[in-house]
Design an enzyme around this catalytic site. Sequence first.
Site, PDB file in Angstrom:
ATOM      1  N   SER A 284      -2.957  -2.507   7.806  1.00  0.00           N
ATOM      2  CA  SER A 284      -2.648  -3.894   8.167  1.00  0.00           C
ATOM      3  C   SER A 284      -2.271  -4.071   9.628  1.00  0.00           C
ATOM      4  O   SER A 284      -2.311  -5.187  10.144  1.00  0.00           O
ATOM      5  CB  SER A 284      -1.520  -4.437   7.286  1.00  0.00           C
ATOM      6  OG  SER A 284      -0.284  -3.822   7.605  1.00  0.00           O
TER       7      SER A 284
ATOM      8  N   LYS B 133       5.247  -5.172  10.664  1.00  0.00           N
ATOM      9  CA  LYS B 133       4.388  -6.260  11.155  1.00  0.00           C
ATOM     10  C   LYS B 133       4.832  -6.615  12.574  1.00  0.00           C
ATOM     11  O   LYS B 133       5.804  -6.095  13.099  1.00  0.00           O
ATOM     12  CB  LYS B 133       4.503  -7.502  10.259  1.00  0.00           C
ATOM     13  CG  LYS B 133       4.229  -7.290   8.776  1.00  0.00           C
ATOM     14  CD  LYS B 133       2.777  -6.966   8.473  1.00  0.00           C
ATOM     15  CE  LYS B 133       2.569  -6.722   6.982  1.00  0.00           C
ATOM     16  NZ  LYS B 133       1.189  -6.265   6.679  1.00  0.00           N
TER      17      LYS B 133
END
Length: 303
Positions: free
Chosen positions: A79, A158
């Site tokens: 990701s 993230k």
Amino acid sequence: MAAIDFSAFLLGVTVLFGVIWLFDRLFLVKARRARAEAEGAEVAEPWPVDWARSLFPVILVVLILRSFVAEPFRIPSGSMMPTLDVGDFILVNKFSYGLRMPAFNNKLLENGEPRRGDVVVFRFPGYRCADGNGNIVRSGDQTCQDPNAPVPGENWIKRVIGVPGDRIETRGSELFINGERVAMDELGPYKGDPERPEDQLLMTYGSKLYTEHLGSINHTIALTPAYNMPQDIPNAVVPSEVPKGCYIVMGDNRMNSTDSRWWGCMPEENLVGKAFFVWLAWRGFDHGISGVLDLSRMGKVIH
């Protein structure tokens, strides 16, 4: 980023060994020495006391360094590609956003807040779901069919896109912060190892790389609209304005990242620290000995 609750385990072991050692020093050692002298024998420590005395200082140092200085993590998914790849081992600065109590994560000392562009590790807060009483709760069930499903104890990674007070909008692959479109420069198609599943996916669906200019941070992202198009912000889960004490975070692999667009803002109290360094890039034995380590990524500073 999945992880067992090693902080709680380490804290528990430290406390256990400390209690055993202290209890022995306060209440048992004198009697043991007296018996040994009466018998004319050497003083022998029981094995639990010997272990506690030997290991307690070592584990205490590890706990302090891991909780307040830097903690290692392994990247389990794609990701954050191309910034971070599967198998990268990174270090996380635990002091960047204040000191927190090990395992409990409550803040002991303030030391700044995340900025746009920071790559952060945090405890996954869960998906925002409506329970049977109309209240919004955090659930481990992405479909929200079971609002009371426990949230897995995982650490995720993230990039911070929006800080409290920002107005965030996404329109397909475009990102707007406070009404201004975030600039991007196209770098070209993604190129990688076609035998690696993560690279194969991006190459099959024609992913392109861009340099995204997020304030003072310039970093590379991958856009793959042919693979997936995440829901836009604002939506039913995510309002346009970032609430106080929350952050909007996204993966650099924008079309293949389960992030704030799906589960809402990341609460400040879930922060673990700021990722800053790749110290090992392990690729496994699938491609022979030469492919075990990716030397080109080792020593990389994370931006």
